[in-house]
Scaffold this motif. Sequence first.
Motif, PDB file in Angstrom:
ATOM      1  N   TYR A  91      58.056 142.337  37.039  1.00  0.00           N
ATOM      2  CA  TYR A  91      56.993 141.836  36.169  1.00  0.00           C
ATOM      3  C   TYR A  91      57.590 141.449  34.814  1.00  0.00           C
ATOM      4  O   TYR A  91      58.509 142.100  34.321  1.00  0.00           O
ATOM      5  CB  TYR A  91      55.923 142.924  35.988  1.00  0.00           C
ATOM      6  N   ASN A  92      57.063 140.395  34.203  1.00  0.00           N
ATOM      7  CA  ASN A  92      57.632 139.924  32.945  1.00  0.00           C
ATOM      8  C   ASN A  92      56.538 139.656  31.912  1.00  0.00           C
ATOM      9  O   ASN A  92      56.374 138.546  31.430  1.00  0.00           O
ATOM     10  CB  ASN A  92      58.478 138.664  33.183  1.00  0.00           C
ATOM     11  N   GLY A  93      55.778 140.700  31.564  1.00  0.00           N
ATOM     12  CA  GLY A  93      54.747 140.566  30.543  1.00  0.00           C
ATOM     13  C   GLY A  93      55.344 140.675  29.149  1.00  0.00           C
ATOM     14  O   GLY A  93      56.557 140.866  28.982  1.00  0.00           O
ATOM     15  N   SER A  94      54.499 140.572  28.147  1.00  0.00           N
ATOM     16  CA  SER A  94      54.968 140.666  26.758  1.00  0.00           C
ATOM     17  C   SER A  94      55.597 142.024  26.461  1.00  0.00           C
ATOM     18  O   SER A  94      56.626 142.110  25.810  1.00  0.00           O
ATOM     19  CB  SER A  94      53.808 140.430  25.800  1.00  0.00           C
ATOM     20  N   PHE A  95      54.950 143.099  26.937  1.00  0.00           N
ATOM     21  CA  PHE A  95      55.445 144.451  26.674  1.00  0.00           C
ATOM     22  C   PHE A  95      55.827 145.191  27.950  1.00  0.00           C
ATOM     23  O   PHE A  95      56.704 146.034  27.937  1.00  0.00           O
ATOM     24  CB  PHE A  95      54.392 145.277  25.921  1.00  0.00           C
ATOM     25  N   ILE A  96      55.162 144.897  29.034  1.00  0.00           N
ATOM     26  CA  ILE A  96      55.416 145.567  30.309  1.00  0.00           C
ATOM     27  C   ILE A  96      56.372 144.704  31.119  1.00  0.00           C
ATOM     28  O   ILE A  96      56.148 143.511  31.292  1.00  0.00           O
ATOM     29  CB  ILE A  96      54.106 145.797  31.087  1.00  0.00           C
ATOM     30  N   LYS A  97      57.434 145.338  31.613  1.00  0.00           N
ATOM     31  CA  LYS A  97      58.445 144.618  32.381  1.00  0.00           C
ATOM     32  C   LYS A  97      58.902 145.464  33.563  1.00  0.00           C
ATOM     33  O   LYS A  97      58.786 146.670  33.549  1.00  0.00           O
ATOM     34  CB  LYS A  97      59.637 144.273  31.492  1.00  0.00           C
ATOM     35  N   GLY A  98      59.441 144.798  34.570  1.00  0.00           N
ATOM     36  CA  GLY A  98      60.020 145.502  35.710  1.00  0.00           C
ATOM     37  C   GLY A  98      58.978 145.944  36.713  1.00  0.00           C
ATOM     38  O   GLY A  98      58.095 145.183  37.093  1.00  0.00           O
ATOM     39  N   TYR A  99      59.076 147.195  37.142  1.00  0.00           N
ATOM     40  CA  TYR A  99      58.139 147.756  38.113  1.00  0.00           C
ATOM     41  C   TYR A  99      56.804 147.967  37.418  1.00  0.00           C
ATOM     42  O   TYR A  99      56.697 148.759  36.473  1.00  0.00           O
ATOM     43  CB  TYR A  99      58.660 149.080  38.662  1.00  0.00           C
TER      44      TYR A  99
ATOM     45  N   MET B 246      61.278 149.528  30.999  1.00  0.00           N
ATOM     46  CA  MET B 246      62.499 149.009  31.615  1.00  0.00           C
ATOM     47  C   MET B 246      62.566 147.511  31.386  1.00  0.00           C
ATOM     48  O   MET B 246      61.619 146.909  30.876  1.00  0.00           O
ATOM     49  CB  MET B 246      62.518 149.324  33.114  1.00  0.00           C
ATOM     50  N   THR B 247      63.685 146.924  31.760  1.00  0.00           N
ATOM     51  CA  THR B 247      63.832 145.475  31.691  1.00  0.00           C
ATOM     52  C   THR B 247      63.159 144.851  32.909  1.00  0.00           C
ATOM     53  O   THR B 247      62.809 145.552  33.868  1.00  0.00           O
ATOM     54  CB  THR B 247      65.317 145.065  31.681  1.00  0.00           C
ATOM     55  N   ARG B 248      63.027 143.547  32.888  1.00  0.00           N
ATOM     56  CA  ARG B 248      62.418 142.843  34.022  1.00  0.00           C
ATOM     57  C   ARG B 248      63.151 143.143  35.321  1.00  0.00           C
ATOM     58  O   ARG B 248      62.552 143.257  36.386  1.00  0.00           O
ATOM     59  CB  ARG B 248      62.399 141.342  33.760  1.00  0.00           C
ATOM     60  N   GLY B 249      64.458 143.317  35.242  1.00  0.00           N
ATOM     61  CA  GLY B 249      65.254 143.605  36.429  1.00  0.00           C
ATOM     62  C   GLY B 249      65.255 145.071  36.838  1.00  0.00           C
ATOM     63  O   GLY B 249      65.910 145.445  37.806  1.00  0.00           O
ATOM     64  N   GLY B 250      64.556 145.936  36.112  1.00  0.00           N
ATOM     65  CA  GLY B 250      64.471 147.350  36.478  1.00  0.00           C
ATOM     66  C   GLY B 250      65.501 148.238  35.812  1.00  0.00           C
ATOM     67  O   GLY B 250      65.560 149.430  36.078  1.00  0.00           O
ATOM     68  N   GLY B 251      66.338 147.681  34.924  1.00  0.00           N
ATOM     69  CA  GLY B 251      67.347 148.472  34.222  1.00  0.00           C
ATOM     70  C   GLY B 251      66.828 148.959  32.878  1.00  0.00           C
ATOM     71  O   GLY B 251      65.668 148.766  32.524  1.00  0.00           O
TER      72      GLY B 251
ATOM     73  N   THR C   7      61.709 148.545  26.431  1.00  0.00           N
ATOM     74  CA  THR C   7      62.517 148.415  27.648  1.00  0.00           C
ATOM     75  C   THR C   7      63.466 149.598  27.859  1.00  0.00           C
ATOM     76  O   THR C   7      64.308 149.561  28.744  1.00  0.00           O
ATOM     77  CB  THR C   7      63.354 147.120  27.617  1.00  0.00           C
ATOM     78  N   ARG C   8      63.313 150.642  27.051  1.00  0.00           N
ATOM     79  CA  ARG C   8      64.233 151.788  27.120  1.00  0.00           C
ATOM     80  C   ARG C   8      63.435 153.086  27.202  1.00  0.00           C
ATOM     81  O   ARG C   8      62.628 153.394  26.336  1.00  0.00           O
ATOM     82  CB  ARG C   8      65.116 151.790  25.872  1.00  0.00           C
ATOM     83  N   TRP C   9      63.653 153.866  28.240  1.00  0.00           N
ATOM     84  CA  TRP C   9      62.989 155.150  28.426  1.00  0.00           C
ATOM     85  C   TRP C   9      63.765 156.210  27.659  1.00  0.00           C
ATOM     86  O   TRP C   9      64.942 156.446  27.907  1.00  0.00           O
ATOM     87  CB  TRP C   9      62.925 155.521  29.903  1.00  0.00           C
TER      88      TRP C   9
ATOM     89  N   LYS D 112      51.791 155.701  32.857  1.00  0.00           N
ATOM     90  CA  LYS D 112      53.237 155.495  32.711  1.00  0.00           C
ATOM     91  C   LYS D 112      54.014 156.582  33.430  1.00  0.00           C
ATOM     92  O   LYS D 112      53.645 157.747  33.400  1.00  0.00           O
ATOM     93  CB  LYS D 112      53.636 155.470  31.233  1.00  0.00           C
ATOM     94  N   MET D 113      55.115 156.132  34.035  1.00  0.00           N
ATOM     95  CA  MET D 113      56.018 157.007  34.773  1.00  0.00           C
ATOM     96  C   MET D 113      57.442 156.752  34.308  1.00  0.00           C
ATOM     97  O   MET D 113      57.734 155.687  33.755  1.00  0.00           O
ATOM     98  CB  MET D 113      55.939 156.702  36.276  1.00  0.00           C
ATOM     99  N   SER D 114      58.337 157.688  34.591  1.00  0.00           N
ATOM    100  CA  SER D 114      59.749 157.462  34.283  1.00  0.00           C
ATOM    101  C   SER D 114      60.283 156.371  35.212  1.00  0.00           C
ATOM    102  O   SER D 114      59.739 156.151  36.304  1.00  0.00           O
ATOM    103  CB  SER D 114      60.555 158.750  34.472  1.00  0.00           C
ATOM    104  N   PRO D 115      61.346 155.670  34.797  1.00  0.00           N
ATOM    105  CA  PRO D 115      61.906 154.604  35.650  1.00  0.00           C
ATOM    106  C   PRO D 115      62.281 155.077  37.057  1.00  0.00           C
ATOM    107  O   PRO D 115      61.970 154.398  38.038  1.00  0.00           O
ATOM    108  CB  PRO D 115      63.135 154.140  34.870  1.00  0.00           C
ATOM    109  N   ASN D 116      62.937 156.230  37.167  1.00  0.00           N
ATOM    110  CA  ASN D 116      63.333 156.723  38.491  1.00  0.00           C
ATOM    111  C   ASN D 116      62.119 157.028  39.362  1.00  0.00           C
ATOM    112  O   ASN D 116      62.114 156.751  40.561  1.00  0.00           O
ATOM    113  CB  ASN D 116      64.227 157.949  38.381  1.00  0.00           C
ATOM    114  N   ASP D 117      61.077 157.608  38.749  1.00  0.00           N
ATOM    115  CA  ASP D 117      59.885 157.957  39.521  1.00  0.00           C
ATOM    116  C   ASP D 117      59.128 156.725  39.990  1.00  0.00           C
ATOM    117  O   ASP D 117      58.656 156.674  41.133  1.00  0.00           O
ATOM    118  CB  ASP D 117      58.960 158.864  38.708  1.00  0.00           C
ATOM    119  N   ILE D 118      58.994 155.715  39.144  1.00  0.00           N
ATOM    120  CA  ILE D 118      58.245 154.529  39.580  1.00  0.00           C
ATOM    121  C   ILE D 118      58.996 153.775  40.673  1.00  0.00           C
ATOM    122  O   ILE D 118      58.395 153.231  41.596  1.00  0.00           O
ATOM    123  CB  ILE D 118      57.878 153.614  38.389  1.00  0.00           C
TER     124      ILE D 118
END
Length: 190
Positions: free
Chosen positions: A105-113, A137-142, A149-151, A164-170
Amino acid sequence: MGMRTRTTALATAVVAVAGLAGTVSLPAHAAAGSTKAAAASSYYLHFDKISNTNSRLYLKKSVPGTDRIIKSYRAGSGVSTNECTRNKGWLPTKSYTIKKWNTSYNGSFIKGYAFQLNDTKCKNGTPRTELFIHSEMTRGGGQGSTEPTRWDGVGDYKSAGCIKMSPNDIKDLYKRARAVGFPSKLVVTN
């Protein structure tokens, strides 16, 4: 080829093509006879509101008696427990449709999963829009270098009203949801 076989083949093709694009949403007519759609309908997400930064999101399966928890995740929602406060309150207590399962996903504030939910109104009629289950996270999930874009930890469970969830959990939730055919329902309770 029979009608049921064609419908199942069409639904499978839609999932395969949509999965390549990073977004999964099955049209109702394609999913009607699909084995995956039938399996997905017995699975759903359940968000149990406890606090803004330490609630639980469950992947569950409907079974006779008490529904079975497949996986439990820490999650947060809002910065206020008033569900009628736009862009600050936690997600209103009710059922939602999970419209899309995005991985880029590539929204203004929400990206990735980011898993998109339907718009709704809270109990006093205040509209709640742009609702998602997402991470930072970034659009690519990193992980990026800027705040959206940083947890960074516990404070990142707070949101503007989404879950909201942590990157690994989502990422784990997406993998498990994909395996059962992408559930389309979220139930929010407190």
